[in-house]
Design a protein around this motif. Structure first.
Motif, mmCIF file in Angstrom:
data_model
loop_
_atom_site.group_PDB
_atom_site.id
_atom_site.type_symbol
_atom_site.label_atom_id
_atom_site.label_comp_id
_atom_site.label_asym_id
_atom_site.label_seq_id
_atom_site.Cartn_x
_atom_site.Cartn_y
_atom_site.Cartn_z
ATOM 1 N N LEU A 169 0.979 -1.648 10.442
ATOM 2 C CA LEU A 169 1.555 -1.983 9.248
ATOM 3 C C LEU A 169 3.157 -1.937 9.444
ATOM 4 O O LEU A 169 3.876 -2.650 8.650
ATOM 5 C CB LEU A 169 1.167 -1.102 8.131
ATOM 6 N N ALA A 207 6.690 -1.183 2.341
ATOM 7 C CA ALA A 207 6.537 -0.310 1.073
ATOM 8 C C ALA A 207 5.107 0.276 1.139
ATOM 9 O O ALA A 207 4.854 1.418 0.841
ATOM 10 C CB ALA A 207 6.786 -1.353 -0.235
ATOM 11 N N ILE A 208 4.039 -0.675 1.395
ATOM 12 C CA ILE A 208 2.823 -0.027 1.429
ATOM 13 C C ILE A 208 2.569 1.023 2.572
ATOM 14 O O ILE A 208 1.906 2.035 2.522
ATOM 15 C CB ILE A 208 1.773 -1.166 1.498
ATOM 16 N N GLY A 212 -1.362 -5.767 1.501
ATOM 17 C CA GLY A 212 -1.451 -4.697 2.475
ATOM 18 C C GLY A 212 -2.407 -3.812 2.341
ATOM 19 O O GLY A 212 -3.174 -3.084 2.947
ATOM 20 N N LEU A 213 -2.339 -3.355 0.660
ATOM 21 C CA LEU A 213 -3.207 -2.145 0.369
ATOM 22 C C LEU A 213 -4.576 -2.543 0.553
ATOM 23 O O LEU A 213 -5.448 -1.658 0.843
ATOM 24 C CB LEU A 213 -2.681 -1.874 -1.004
ATOM 25 N N THR A 260 5.997 -11.640 -3.849
ATOM 26 C CA THR A 260 6.146 -10.135 -3.088
ATOM 27 C C THR A 260 5.150 -9.215 -3.807
ATOM 28 O O THR A 260 4.738 -8.449 -2.901
ATOM 29 C CB THR A 260 7.433 -9.702 -3.687
ATOM 30 N N GLU A 261 4.604 -9.436 -4.917
ATOM 31 C CA GLU A 261 3.700 -8.590 -5.384
ATOM 32 C C GLU A 261 2.160 -8.780 -4.661
ATOM 33 O O GLU A 261 1.619 -7.829 -4.219
ATOM 34 C CB GLU A 261 3.312 -8.785 -6.856
ATOM 35 N N PRO A 284 7.624 -5.823 1.056
ATOM 36 C CA PRO A 284 6.434 -5.100 0.322
ATOM 37 C C PRO A 284 5.442 -4.565 1.418
ATOM 38 O O PRO A 284 5.084 -3.474 0.997
ATOM 39 C CB PRO A 284 5.705 -6.261 -0.293
ATOM 40 N N VAL A 285 5.307 -5.155 2.692
ATOM 41 C CA VAL A 285 4.265 -4.496 3.383
ATOM 42 C C VAL A 285 4.839 -3.116 3.963
ATOM 43 O O VAL A 285 3.896 -2.421 4.088
ATOM 44 C CB VAL A 285 4.128 -5.143 4.667
ATOM 45 N N LEU A 308 3.874 4.034 1.435
ATOM 46 C CA LEU A 308 2.953 4.668 0.438
ATOM 47 C C LEU A 308 2.004 5.483 1.003
ATOM 48 O O LEU A 308 1.235 6.325 0.533
ATOM 49 C CB LEU A 308 2.549 3.550 -0.687
ATOM 50 N N LEU A 309 1.261 4.634 1.981
ATOM 51 C CA LEU A 309 0.252 5.191 2.582
ATOM 52 C C LEU A 309 0.453 6.522 3.362
ATOM 53 O O LEU A 309 -0.372 7.296 3.576
ATOM 54 C CB LEU A 309 -0.381 4.171 3.628
ATOM 55 N N LEU A 363 2.157 -9.715 -1.508
ATOM 56 C CA LEU A 363 2.052 -9.216 -0.205
ATOM 57 C C LEU A 363 1.910 -7.591 -0.309
ATOM 58 O O LEU A 363 1.472 -6.879 0.524
ATOM 59 C CB LEU A 363 3.391 -9.441 0.318
ATOM 60 N N PHE A 364 2.368 -7.122 -1.389
ATOM 61 C CA PHE A 364 2.463 -5.598 -1.566
ATOM 62 C C PHE A 364 1.168 -5.167 -1.600
ATOM 63 O O PHE A 364 0.651 -4.271 -0.888
ATOM 64 C CB PHE A 364 3.501 -5.257 -2.973
ATOM 65 N N PHE A 365 0.423 -5.637 -2.561
ATOM 66 C CA PHE A 365 -0.899 -5.290 -2.885
ATOM 67 C C PHE A 365 -1.953 -5.685 -1.825
ATOM 68 O O PHE A 365 -2.934 -5.200 -1.551
ATOM 69 C CB PHE A 365 -1.258 -5.665 -4.247
#
Lengths: 325, 131, 554
Positions: free
Chosen positions: C258, C227-228, B54-55, B47-48, C224-225, C231-232, B50-52
């Protein structure tokens, strides 16, 4: 007035008719399959109602060798029908998005919460668009603020109107009438009031409207663009005679520009608009990135006029070349 | 098997304690407990990613579109603060690993202490980022 | 009273056969609930919280339908109306439907169904509830300060540069609740992998478990996506980094990519658990195995995987390349196939079954019909030529309410009615439960069917006022909404009533298979007095009716 309709909105173009045909096909599929499932469920519910406390069901899956065949059949047949629907839908979508070559270009600027429409001859309308029946109309659209959406149910097409680049809407009305124009993308407080009318007229009535317009047609977009080109000092660098500082714009619209990073870009409306607002994004090969940005100094409408002007410079190149010889 | 009539956590009943120390009541064996914990952490890492991810995707996109902007703004960063923060980050990894070690060797208070230290270092990192 | 369960049945049960000590009376007091690690109690905590959010979201729906009964925007200022529909969406999706069945029924039943004593990580389970509650409270706080008016989809640059409402607060609330979802998914995945009873192979698992496993994969990979994305938005609003602002070189459409990359799989988070419930109900109330068990199990996984590949079908007219649209359209057609397989398999299960018309079955049969319609209208929307016309109209609203309400909520209610005796040890009044199922079904159709027509006629969504020719259908819809609301009120009343006055339920009132029915109603704290061992495939009828007092296997 806009007539009310029990189940179908007005069908005001050939594209609209093809969408309705597509919908009819899809709807038939829906009715057939839903009815099939509903009937089977109801019949089984009644026919196999539990007879007593010890009554159990009969597992046919394991015992019947045809079960796997059945699974395959009801996977493959729906898939086939879905692919037919997909193919047909794609064809209609291409029709909805590809204006014919002879389409006349209009400009639409959307902003909270109104539509500003500009005819090719410079005439402006607010929240209304008058067109003669049978004319293929291409709308190049942009937003001044948030994302809007140009929606005419009678033509069966939505296209979002973005603040970052031009999007294109086209239609060819095949009957006269007045049709709803809605904003189809939520855009803030008065979203429901960002509505208008498309008025399709017989050629004679259209001429009469043109003649009777209370506001005199303002200068055409090209003429306004010409004026802006001078007042914004574009002529300082972009001169038709050979000048080392900036690319010559005559005849450049529609060609492929070679950029200084080796790639090529098509010089279309978006390219011209971007070059004015963010000149450093794409620099033509052989030139320095010295063009200042005009962000904040030109409105979207002025940008439209400048784009039309640069487009019109195409024709001038032939005559200029001949005159220069 | 005794059913617990007091306390909210069934894991605190005497039978479990007597049976195996450190084995949570809902697991049947140490092996199951360890495998579950491992799978849990790996899943969390996914999950992390995918979280990062995306960023990083957004970052990568804009960096490729505007390389000169990124180059220019990188000159506005302070090398001193960046180095300091790197040290803080690595130190917090160390304290975290020491906390895990403390947990493994049964030194609960030590583990907790290192966890607090890790949190503190993490906060320092964030504050420095603000500058 | 402290009771020690022994091998002798007499001490463990009261005179009427129900267990003397179980998870509900094992401990009393607020702390025993708020600090519990028992998955069954956590499920009930969730039940209460999500019911509160459902009630709030439902209240907003009532107000919306009241406004829409007349063409002019005469009940509320447009500003207020925009907040109403936004908060309706936010509360219903993030705080009711997404936690929904997994948090209540999944939490309660998965350990029972696999013969485990609890989930793999009980404390993380409790943390999930606290995260959900924290996110929910934050959102409620924002609601009290005016809420948000961007639509639950938060499209940029409207949400980042043009509104002054509490986007940040609600965004953070959703962000926090998102971690609740991720942790629940994580918990379920590890539990299902590692804590199955001896003999319980993957293909002996109930389809409810398969459905939740597929859901958990989506929760872990998709949340998580978003979530990003949130955040953005927060960074854009507070720091103006320009990622979505065209004036700073950003692209507003990037947000849509996104956002929908999560929010499309999210709709499968909302429907897959419900489908899992339906499989259990259809099998139980037909007294036979689900037709094509493996196909149904794999269909759940297939939906989860394919669901990640279709997000662009929300953006066919958003400025996306038409060729990208073509790819998303064909993929969206593909994702319809596993759902179709499930519908056919459930229907085939009924053939030569022994069908009883109990309330849970009525909900299940209603689901099959309504989900079919909802799903087929989804296929219409995957068709590029049609979507270009009905995008962002009431057709879309009707489509997703058929799936979410006609599908997901019917499954949730069916599941509640099915497992209520197991959860509470009580039965509810049968006449009222059947009546409310009928009221819900009728009310639902009258509310949402006219909206398909309204959408094709061209009525856009999120409109506060509309042209007068749309009024008749709107009035019909609003009338249906009243009936639907009534249908939801009824279970609230009789469920609460049953907890005190309902007749006590035996271990297996429905004669169902599944390990959860082999323990008492309500179950003991440790779920099973003796470790179950599984030796048979699922859905093998007839099933034993009483909980074994001293048994060695199932």
């Amino acid at each position: 007035m806009i007539p009310s309709s029990p189940l179908l909105p007005d069908q005001a173009s050939d594209v609209a008719r093809s969408v309705d045909h597509l919908m009819l096909f899809a709807l038939s599929g829906l009715v057939v399959f839903s009815a099939l499932i509903a009937i089977l469920v109801l019949v089984f519910m009644v026919k196999y109602r539990r007879k007593g406390d010890a009554d159990v069901g009969i597992d046919i899956y394991e015992t019947n060798p045809k079960s796997h065949v059945l699974e395959l059949v009801w996977s493959v047949i729906p898939l086939g029908l879905l692919l037919v629907l997909f193919g047909w839908g794609t064809k209609v979508f291409f029709d909805q998005n590809r204006p014919p070559a002879d389409a006349v270009q209009y400009w639409v600027t959307g902003r909270q919460w109104m539509w500003k429409i500009q005819h090719p001859d410079g005439r402006r309308e607010i929240n209304e668009l008058h067109v003669p029946v049978g004319r293929a109309v291409r709308l190049k659209m942009i937003s001044e603020d948030v994302i809007h959406d140009f929606y005419v149910p009678a033509f069966r097409i939505h296209v979002d109107v973005l603040p970052s680049r031009y999007t294109t809407y086209w239609f060819k009305a095949n009957r006269t009438g007045t049709f709803h124009l809605f904003c189809g993308q939520y855009c803030g407080v008065e979203h429901s009031k960002m509505v208008g009318r498309i008025v399709v007229m017989e050629p004679r009535a259209y001429e009469a409207w043109l003649a009777g317009e209370k506001t005199s047609p303002s200068a055409s977009a090209v003429a306004s663009g010409d004026e802006l080109f001078i007042t914004k000092s574009c002529t300082t660098c972009h001169r038709p005679d050979s000048s080392a500082r900036a690319p010559i714009l005559n005849g450049v619209f529609g060609t492929q520009a070679s950029l200084n990073d080796g790639t090529k870009a098509l010089v279309n409306e978006d390219y011209v608009r971007e070059s004015i607002l963010n000149p450093a994004a794409k620099v033509v090969a052989g030139y320095q990135p010295v063009m200042p940005t005009f962000k904040g100094q030109v409105s979207e409408e002025e940008l439209i006029q400048l784009v039309e002007y640069v487009k019109a410079l195409k024709a001038a190149s032939a005559t200029a070349a001949e005159a220069g010889k | 098997m005794a059913s617990d009539a007091h306390g909210a956590s069934p894991g605190s009943d005497a039978a479990a304690h007597g049976a195996a120390a450190g084995l949570a009541h809902h697991f049947d064996s140490y092996e199951q407990q360890r495998d579950s914990a491992a799978l849990g952490i790996w899943t969390f890492l996914v999950t992390e990613i995918l979280f990062f991810g995306g960023l990083f995707a957004a970052y990568g996109l804009y960096r490729s579109l505007y390389p000169e902007v990124f180059r220019a703004s990188s000159h506005t960063l302070s090398i001193q603060l960046g180095t300091f923060n790197t040290v803080v980050l690595i130190a917090s990894s160390l304290t975290m690993a020491l906390a895990v070690r403390g947990g493994q060797t049964g030194k609960g208070k030590l583990a907790a202490g290192f966890l607090v230290l890790t949190l503190v270092l993490g906060s320092v990192f964030l504050v420095v980022k603000g500058f | 009273m402290t009771a020690t369960a022994s091998a002798a049945p007499a001490a463990a049960t009261t005179p009427d056969g129900s267990p003397r000590t179980h998870y509900l009376n094992a401990a009393y007091g607020l702390k025993s609930w708020l600090l519990t690690r028992d998955h069954k109690r956590i499920a009930l905590l969730y039940l209460v919280s999500i019911s509160v959010f459902f009630a709030l979201g439902g209240l907003m729906a009532v107000l919306i339908r009241m406004e829409l009964a007349t063409p002019e925007g005469d009940l509320f200022q447009p500003d207020i109306y925009n907040r109403l529909f936004t908060m309706h969406g936010v509360l219903m999706i993030f705080f009711f439907l997404i936690p929904g069945i997994p948090a209540v029924l999944g939490n309660f039943l998965i350990p029972l169904m696999i013969g485990a004593r609890d989930l793999a990580f009980p404390r993380i389970n409790l943390l999930s509830w606290y995260l959900y509650s924290a996110g929910g409270l934050l959102t409620l706080w924002a609601l009290l300060h005016g809420g948000v008016d961007t639509g639950w989809t938060f499209y940029t640059p409207l949400s980042t540069n043009y509104v002054t409402t509490s986007v940040l607060t609600v965004g953070v609330g959703i962000f926090i609740a998102g971690f609740s979802s991720i942790l629940t998914g994580l918990n379920f995945v590890v539990t299902i992998h590692r804590m199955r009873a001896p003999g319980l192979t993957w293909f002996r698992l109930p389809l409810f478990v398969w459905g939740h496993y597929a859901t958990s994969i989506i929760q872990i990979l998709g949340t998580p996506v978003v979530a990003i994305a949130i955040l953005l938005i927060a960074a854009e609003r507070s720091l103006h980094i320009g990622v979505f602002d065209p004036k700073l070189g950003g692209d507003p459409v990037l947000f849509q990519h996104l956002f929908w990359f999560y929010s499309h799989p999210a709709v499968y988070i909302m429907i897959l658990p419900s489908m899992g419930v339906i499989s259990e109900l259809v099998a139980t109330f037909s007294r036979k195995p689900i037709f094509g068990y493996r196909f149904v199990a794999f269909a759940s996984i297939g939906i989860a995987v394919l669901g990640f590949l279709v997000w662009g079908h929300h953006m066919f007219v958003a400025g996306q390349s038409i060729y990208a649209g073509v790819i998303f359209s064909v993929l969206s057609m593909l994702v319809a196939v596993p759902s179709a397989i499930k519908v056919f398999n459930w229907t085939a299960t009924l053939y030569k079954g022994s069908i009883s018309w109990d309330t849970p079955m009525l909900y299940a049969l209603g689901f099959i019909g309504l989900f079919t319609i909802g799903g087929l209208t989804g296929v219409m929307l995957a068709t590029l030529g049609i979507d270009a016309h009905v995008h962002d109209t009431y057709f879309i609203i009707a489509h997703f309410h058929y799936i979410m309400v006609g599908g997901a909520i019917m499954g949730y209610l069916g599941g509640l009615h099915f497992w209520w005796p197991k959860i509470t040890g009580r039965m509810y009044p049968v006449f009222w439960s059947k009546l409310s199922a009928l009221v819900v079904f009728v009310g639902f159709n009258v509310t949402f069917f006219p909206q398909f027509i309204l959408g094709y006629l061209g009525m856009p969504r999120r409109y506060h006022s509309y042209p007068p020719e749309f009024q008749v259908l709107n009035v019909m819809s609003s009338a249906g909404a009243t009936v639907l609301g009534l249908g939801y009120l009824m279970p609230l009343i009789y469920f609460i009533w049953s907890m005190r006055y309902g007749p006590k339920a035996p271990a297996n009132p429905w004669g169902a298979t599944g390990l959860e029915w082999q323990t008492t109603s309500p179950p003991p704290v440790e779920n099973f007095l003796i470790q179950p061992v599984v030796t048979a495939p699922p859905y093998t009828y007839p099933a034993p009716k009483r909980a074994p007092e001293v048994t060695v296997g199932v």
